[in-house]
Design a protein around this motif. Structure first.
Motif, PDB file in Angstrom:
ATOM      1  N   VAL B  52      36.594  10.767  -9.097  1.00 40.12           N
ATOM      2  CA  VAL B  52      35.547   9.805  -8.735  1.00 40.12           C
ATOM      3  C   VAL B  52      34.171  10.392  -9.008  1.00 40.12           C
ATOM      4  O   VAL B  52      33.262   9.699  -9.486  1.00 40.12           O
ATOM      5  N   LEU B  53      34.023  11.669  -8.737  1.00 44.42           N
ATOM      6  CA  LEU B  53      32.726  12.287  -8.976  1.00 44.42           C
ATOM      7  C   LEU B  53      32.413  12.314 -10.466  1.00 44.42           C
ATOM      8  O   LEU B  53      31.266  12.150 -10.880  1.00 44.42           O
ATOM      9  N   LYS B  54      33.458  12.500 -11.247  1.00 41.83           N
ATOM     10  CA  LYS B  54      33.236  12.604 -12.686  1.00 41.83           C
ATOM     11  C   LYS B  54      33.017  11.237 -13.293  1.00 41.83           C
ATOM     12  O   LYS B  54      32.149  11.045 -14.135  1.00 41.83           O
ATOM     13  N   GLU B  55      33.826  10.249 -12.881  1.00 43.05           N
ATOM     14  CA  GLU B  55      33.838   8.980 -13.605  1.00 43.05           C
ATOM     15  C   GLU B  55      33.197   7.832 -12.846  1.00 43.05           C
ATOM     16  O   GLU B  55      33.198   6.711 -13.333  1.00 43.05           O
ATOM     17  N   GLY B  56      32.700   8.080 -11.651  1.00 44.24           N
ATOM     18  CA  GLY B  56      32.176   6.964 -10.872  1.00 44.24           C
ATOM     19  C   GLY B  56      33.316   6.248 -10.173  1.00 44.24           C
ATOM     20  O   GLY B  56      34.441   6.736 -10.129  1.00 44.24           O
ATOM     21  N   ILE B  57      33.009   5.061  -9.641  1.00 46.44           N
ATOM     22  CA  ILE B  57      34.015   4.320  -8.895  1.00 46.44           C
ATOM     23  C   ILE B  57      35.167   3.933  -9.811  1.00 46.44           C
ATOM     24  O   ILE B  57      34.941   3.433 -10.912  1.00 46.44           O
ATOM     25  N   ILE B  58      36.405   4.184  -9.354  1.00 43.76           N
ATOM     26  CA  ILE B  58      37.542   3.795 -10.178  1.00 43.76           C
ATOM     27  C   ILE B  58      38.389   2.774  -9.433  1.00 43.76           C
ATOM     28  O   ILE B  58      38.389   2.726  -8.207  1.00 43.76           O
ATOM     29  N   SER B  59      39.086   1.945 -10.189  1.00 42.81           N
ATOM     30  CA  SER B  59      39.948   0.948  -9.550  1.00 42.81           C
ATOM     31  C   SER B  59      41.236   0.810 -10.355  1.00 42.81           C
ATOM     32  O   SER B  59      41.294   1.182 -11.528  1.00 42.81           O
ATOM     33  N   ALA B  60      42.260   0.302  -9.691  1.00 41.21           N
ATOM     34  CA  ALA B  60      43.530   0.073 -10.367  1.00 41.21           C
ATOM     35  C   ALA B  60      44.152  -1.176  -9.773  1.00 41.21           C
ATOM     36  O   ALA B  60      43.953  -1.485  -8.599  1.00 41.21           O
ATOM     37  N   GLN B  61      44.883  -1.901 -10.568  1.00 39.54           N
ATOM     38  CA  GLN B  61      45.492  -3.147 -10.091  1.00 39.54           C
ATOM     39  C   GLN B  61      46.988  -2.922  -9.874  1.00 39.54           C
ATOM     40  O   GLN B  61      47.679  -2.513 -10.800  1.00 39.54           O
ATOM     41  N   ALA B  62      47.433  -3.200  -8.655  1.00 36.74           N
ATOM     42  CA  ALA B  62      48.856  -3.012  -8.356  1.00 36.74           C
ATOM     43  C   ALA B  62      49.664  -3.989  -9.192  1.00 36.74           C
ATOM     44  O   ALA B  62      49.354  -5.188  -9.240  1.00 36.74           O
ATOM     45  N   GLY B  63      50.710  -3.512  -9.842  1.00 32.57           N
ATOM     46  CA  GLY B  63      51.567  -4.369 -10.660  1.00 32.57           C
ATOM     47  C   GLY B  63      50.854  -4.902 -11.881  1.00 32.57           C
ATOM     48  O   GLY B  63      51.348  -5.811 -12.540  1.00 32.57           O
ATOM     49  N   ASN B  64      49.674  -4.363 -12.134  1.00 34.52           N
ATOM     50  CA  ASN B  64      48.876  -4.773 -13.290  1.00 34.52           C
ATOM     51  C   ASN B  64      48.486  -6.254 -13.276  1.00 34.52           C
ATOM     52  O   ASN B  64      48.151  -6.814 -14.306  1.00 34.52           O
TER      53      ASN B  64
END
Lengths: 767, 501
Positions: B52-64
């Motif tokens: 997170v520190l390197k790339e900023g806020i990250i997100s992922a979608q469950a089951g895409n």
């Protein structure tokens, strides 16, 4: 270099206990070397630094909070640091002899080192936050040292009292410092000192001043916070000599001197500081004479001296500042000598009660010499340094901008009281004829008599040759305090002027007071251990009041009854939500969507309502369960009416299962017994109606506008092509929002585990 | 790869819990799994923070399934820091439990339950979906309820029932709020909610829902006047259990309050400022006064938990970067310091068999290390410099003074001195006072292995508090970065929905 000066003490604090553990013979000789070396370093700096060329050191500490670790050594800091290390040296020399073979010596030395380092940090701090950090550390060390004899309840009480009183002041000081930082835009002393005018003209000046003064007054035991200091005499004598007379209690004075260029010179400053100092000066002086314990006499006279110092800084004229700095030095010398002597007396004679002591000069001549010189200095007799200080004191008071006559009178009285205290604390025990014949005072070793003798002799030396001290120590300190160059010419003899006449009056009055004290004391009622009125009594009452108040409050709030908890939680929610309702745009739905189905919808609603009422009023548990089941079945009917048969089927299953389970458990229990009276039931009814009503209102509001179908159409469209299922609810549950389902399955598994653990426990208990 | 880091903090406790259940009759294996699982969790949390520190806020979608239709997991610095704290606490408590857990607890699944609790906590920190948050709340609630009740003693059952009844009310409010919000806005994704609610002034139902949710989360966070469940139940549980409860459960409540009210209901946060600050003030006072009144150590500490919640809420009431950073720093500080206090209390209780102040005493000379392990975190909680609590309070007070909230400052400082009073008094009673009775020098024997297992986590947490004080910069810088992210909801929204609103 500055950082090494401060931090070496902390290293020594960690090392001292180990040193005493492994090399008990040498540790006592090694320990004094550190303060001696530090003192020598500081002495080498004398003459090199001034207000214009302070030594600076700065290290970013928490840059994102704008805080740096800065040190700042100018004339004022140097004077204090010299006192801290110089008297520290004597105390470290004295402590092993005083403690003897006590195993706690290592710990005591460790804490004393930590204290010394914290003191150096405070006096050499160059940043308000740095200063505060060390300031609080001195208070913490003081707590641990006052409570050193921690198995005595009195020690623990005194330690906590000192911690709390100075702690409250400390927090005020913190707030004051933050305000000062906000006002001036800097926490760095070097910058802050130049922004005094901006600070004094700011609307928040007065709050900042009051907060800083609260910190200084509590730390320096000013009226009405003075009472912690005499109580702190529960500490071992070296601690009292070091912390509670020579150094730590002078931090308040230091702080005001430090802040004079920023906060000083206003009317508020003048009145507050002068009046507080004056009252403290007088109170301490009077109470010193009412005590019989050597340390108590000295402690109260320290309170008086601290008041004098405050008063002088309050006056703030050049001569008053000079007097303050000279008196600070002189007082530290004679008072540490007297305390160390008192400890030697305690050690050699086994008591500190002046009514039982006498003729100690025979058994401990060197101690007597040191204490005698110190007492002469305290009384302000030539050719001792105390005389010079007193002359300056009177000169400053006579020129005071505020009620000079009154201030001078008070000054004469309190100095006379100091003379009398000196007679009591030194003349009677060492040279007086009286004394308990049963006491067999023994000689004391060099570690006990040398430390009181050295500052006594120093007082004599300064008295005889005052000029170098004035030029090299006092003048830079005065310059730093006043923020302008200062010229200080100290001399023993000023001629036969009004000041000298006042001194003579003082002496005479002092002797008279000492002579009158005995008869007067016999007339007074025997004082108890604790005063029955005054600030200390108030402190005790506040503390026990707090205890009682919190106990009552907690009993009321945390009553232990779930019913009240629920009522408060629900009630407050209803009030908050209801308030938002009423103060909001108030869009209450004007026309409700009417049920269009007809009689069967109405019937279902009536069944649900009737069953709900039945569940609350019935006396039979089974009937209540059946009624709740009816509510559930009614809701399931509504699902059917509005086209959700799958939901209805789930609901039917759950309701049936719950009823069966309930019945299995409940049929063994008796009927409900009515324990609540009518009023309680009405109250409960109101609470439940309010939350029910509120929920209804919210739902009505939500449905009064067309429901948003933002994401639901996507589910309907994508269920078959993307999720490969015609049952949209199923696809949502097991695919689109499968993570939710995973969580809910976990919940069920854990619930099963919980049931199992309870059953197992029960099984084990029964078998 | 970075998506994996978002799922790992959920997967690791879940898998560990399942493995633990499979190893039902093998307590040794369960213990090992507990320590290894939490250690892995800690490592994955550290990796998440670095990412997170390197790339900023990250997100992922469950089951895409694309946002806002599926369930989103999001990590910004704040949530990554909290997951890291959960990892640290999980590991510390797992190690401590090795010595502290009795046979009965072990035989009914204590270790897997601990993992389920961590699953719920990490899920709450990482989810970007309001209903999913509710599910994680349920997971936490059921796991904590079983942990509370599993001892089966009468007072434990009583405490657990109060705990679950009041928390179910919170769940009901939360669920009602979600339902109404879904009806009005038509979405559950938090970023999507923020987008749809930021464009329009909030009228009608939205502020009402906001208040309802505020009440729900305040119950979870044990804010005045909703805190009753906490002092009613915590003190009945084993020390390891209270430690992880006090470290994480209420913090989840505070975390969610900060998250929801900086992301979705920003307008309500500014109009509701007096209410939030009043809650802050009363929470601090009620907790501190409650602690002052208690004669027993564990009760003192549980009331102390309530009191400190007030400080954490202060940042939300003031809503400047400095204030929020202060709150976040304070949360991290209190997790370490308060847990160290609880754990050393556990050691005291193990040695003496009691936590009643009147029956304790004399430990100062016998156990100097323990005396330090209690005193350092106690002073830290009281805010004595240069320990961690001081900097948190300094930031909060600086922010409050800068914005003119003088009453809040006064109460915050007054509660500080009260905290100092009751904690130092307790310390002096336990360590300084002479122990009553004849068996003055007799303490229960603790085997060297157990001693190590109890001391290691305690020393670890106490030194975290000490280090966060002396070298506060790294953590404070992170808190400040986290606060800046919170005050810029746009970056959160674009990380989730892919478009900057």
């Amino acid at each position: 270099m500055l950082i090494a000066l401060v931090m070496s003490g902390f290293v020594a604090a960690l090392a001292a206990p180990a040193l005493y553990h492994f090399f008990p013979r040498f540790a006592g000789r090694l320990c004094p070397l550190l303060p001696l070396a530090l003192c020598a370093c500081l002495l080498a700096l004398v003459g090199q630094i001034s207000a214009e060329t302070p030594l600076l050191f700065s290290l970013p500490w928490i840059p994102s909070l704008g805080i740096s670790f800065s040190l700042y050594l100018d004339g004022l800091g140097l004077l204090f640091a010299l006192l801290v290390t110089g008297i520290g040296f004597l105390v470290f020399l004295y402590t092993p002899a005083y403690m003897g073979n006590d195993v706690r010596l290592g710990k005591l030395s460790g804490w004393l080192f930590a204290f010394m380092a914290a003191m150096l940090g405070t006096t050499l701090a160059g940043n308000l936050i740095t200063l505060f950090v060390f300031w609080e550390l001195t208070g913490l060390c003081s707590y641990l040292l006052i409570g050193f004899d921690h198995e005595q309840e009195e020690s623990r009480r005194a330690a906590l009292q000192a911690l709390l009183v100075t702690g409250i002041g400390g927090l005020a000081l913190l707030a004051g410092f933050i305000l000062l930082g906000n006002i001036s835009g800097t926490m760095e002393l070097a910058e802050l000192l130049g922004r005094g005018d901006a600070v004094r003209s700011h609307p928040l000046y007065l709050p900042a001043l009051l907060l800083v003064l609260a910190g200084a007054f509590t730390k320096s035991a000013q009226f009405p916070f003075h009472f912690w200091l005499p109580a702190a005499m529960a500490a071992p004598t070296p601690v009292s000599a070091y912390l509670h007379s020579a150094t730590m209690v002078k931090l308040g004075v230091f702080l005001l001197a430090r802040m004079t260029p920023v906060l000083g010179g206003t009317d508020a400053w003048l009145y507050l500081v002068v009046v507080t100092g004056g009252i403290t000066m007088l109170t301490g002086g009077v109470l010193a004479l009412l005590r019989n314990d050597l340390k108590q006499i000295l402690a109260w006279s320290t309170v008086s001296a601290l008041g004098t110092l405050m008063l002088l800084l309050g006056i703030g004229s050049p001569v008053a500042t000079t007097a303050a700095m000279v008196f600070l030095l002189v007082h530290a010398l004679y008072k540490s000598s007297l305390f160390l002597a008192a400890g030697a007396v305690d050690h050699g004679a086994g008591t500190r009660d002046i009514t039982r002591l006498g003729s100690l000069v025979k058994s401990m001549p060197w101690v007597a010499a040191g204490a005698g010189l110190a007492a002469l200095s305290m009384a302000g007799l030539p050719p001792l340094a105390g005389f010079i200080a007193k002359e300056l004191l009177y000169e400053a008071k006579l020129q005071a901008p505020l009620a000079p006559f009154l201030i001078t009178t008070v000054g004469v009285v309190s100095n006379a009281l100091a003379v009398a205290a000196g007679i009591l604390a030194v003349w009677l025990p060492f040279f007086g004829r009286g004394g308990d014949p049963d006491l067999r005072p023994h000689r004391v070793e060099i570690g006990l008599w040398l430390p009181p003798l050295v500052p006594g002799l120093l007082g004599l030396g300064i008295g005889l040759f005052p000029a170098p001290v004035g030029q090299w120590l006092v003048a830079p300190a005065v310059a730093a305090t006043r923020g302008e160059p200062a010229l200080v010419n100290l001399a023993l003899w000023h001629g036969f002027n009004p000041v000298l006449q006042l001194s003579l009056v003082t002496l005479g009055a002092g002797f008279a007071l000492a002579a009158l004290r005995g008869p007067l004391l016999r007339k007074l009622p025997e004082p108890g251990n604790r005063p029955v009125w005054g600030p200390e009594h108030l402190y005790g009452m506040l503390l026990s009041g707090l205890q009682g108040f919190s106990a009552r409050l907690t009993l009321t709030l945390q009553s232990g009854r779930l019913r009240y908890y629920l009522m408060i939680v629900v009630g407050v929610t209803v009030v908050l939500v209801g308030f938002t309702f009423l103060t909001g745009s108030g869009e209450l739905p004007s026309s409700l969507p009417r049920p269009d189905g007809g009689i069967h919808e109405w019937l279902t609603a009536i069944v649900i309502l009737a069953a709900a009422v039945m569940a609350t009023v019935t006396r039979s548990r089974l009937a209540a369960v059946a009624a709740i089941g009816t509510v559930g079945y009614g809701v399931a009917l509504i699902y059917i009416l509005f086209g959700a048969p799958d939901l209805a089927m789930t609901q039917f299953c759950i309701e049936t299962l719950s009823i069966i389970l309930f019945v299995l458990v409940l049929h063994r229990l008796p009927q409900f017994t009515l324990l609540s009276n009518r009023a309680t039931r009405v109250r409960d009814l109101l609470v439940s109606l309010s939350i029910g009503g509120l929920m209804t209102l919210m739902v009505l509001m939500a449905v009064s506008r067309p429901l948003s179908s933002h994401i639901s159409t996507w589910f309907l469209e994508q269920s078959l092509p993307a999720g490969h299922g015609r049952n949209v609810v199923n696809v949502i549950l097991v695919d689109f929002r499968a993570l939710d389902t995973l969580g809910e399955i976990t919940v069920l598994a854990v619930a099963a585990l919980g049931v199992y653990s309870l059953l197992k426990k029960r099984h084990k208990e029964e078998s | 790869m970075r998506h994996l880091f978002l799922f790992l903090p959920l997967l690791i406790p879940l898998v560990t819990a399942v493995l633990g259940l499979l190893a039902w009759n093998k307590p040794r294996l369960q213990r090992m799994l507990g320590v290894c699982g939490t250690a892995t969790l800690l490592a994955s949390a550290a990796a998440l923070l670095v990412t997170v520190l390197k790339e900023g806020i990250i997100s992922a979608q469950a089951g895409n399934w694309p946002a806002p239709f599926g369930i989103t997991l999001v990590a910004d610095i704040f949530s990554a820091l909290m997951v890291l704290a959960a990892g640290v606490m999980g590991l510390a408590v797992s190690i401590y439990s090795l010595a502290d857990t009795d046979r009965h607890h072990e035989s009914v699944g204590y270790y897997p339950l601990l993992q389920v609790l961590l699953l719920g906590v990490c899920g709450s920190f990482l989810t970007g979906d309001l209903f999913n948050l509710y599910v994680w709340f349920e997971v936490m609630l059921i796991a904590s309820f079983v942990l509370l009740a599993m001892g089966g003693r009468r007072e434990q059952m009583e405490g657990a029932i109060k705990y679950v009844a009041l928390n179910l009310i919170a769940s009901a409010f939360f669920l009602a709020g979600i339902g109404l919000l879904y009806g009005v806005v038509g979405t559950l994704n938090m970023a999507d909610l923020a987008v749809r609610l930021r464009a329009v002034p909030h009228v009608g139902t939205v502020p009402v829902i906001a208040v309802l949710l505020f009440c729900a989360f305040s119950i979870k966070a044990a804010v005045f006047p909703f805190f009753f469940w906490l002092p009613a139940s915590y003190h009945t549980a084993p020390v390891a259990v209270i430690t992880i409860f006090s470290a994480l459960l209420t913090k989840v409540g505070v975390y969610v309050l900060i998250r929801i009210f900086t992301l979705i209901f920003i307008q309500e946060t500014s109009t509701g400022q007096p209410v939030i600050l009043a809650a802050t003030i009363f929470t601090m006072m009620a907790g501190a006064l409650g602690a002052t009144a208690q004669p027993e150590l564990r009760r003192i500490l549980t009331f102390c938990v309530v009191s400190q919640i007030g400080y954490m809420l202060m940042g939300l009431g003031i809503m400047t970067p400095l204030a929020l950073a202060g709150s976040i720093f304070f949360m991290l500080h209190i997790i370490a310091a308060k847990s160290a206090l609880f754990l050393s209390t556990g050691i005291v209780s193990r040695l003496t068999g009691t936590t009643e102040l009147a029956r304790l005493g004399g430990l100062y000379h016998k156990r100097p290390l323990l005396a330090a392990l209690f005193l350092v975190p106690a002073l830290s909680v009281a805010g004595i410099p240069p320990l961690s609590g001081f900097w948190g309070k300094l930031a909060l007070i600086q922010a409050a003074l800068g914005t003119g909230h003088y009453l809040t400052v006064t109460v915050a400082l007054g509660v500080s001195i009260l905290t100092l009073y009751y904690l130092v008094r307790a310390w002096s009673e336990i360590f300084w006072k002479k122990r009553q009775g004849t068996d003055n020098d007799e303490y229960h024997h603790v085997s060297p292995t157990h001693r190590r297992q109890m001391l290691v986590p305690t020393v670890l947490l106490a030194s975290v508090s000490l280090l966060m004080g002396i070298a506060a910069e790294p953590v404070f810088r992170l808190s400040l970065l986290a606060a800046r992210q919170l005050l810029d909801p746009g970056s959160y929204i674009s990380a989730v929905l892919g478009v900057r609103p």
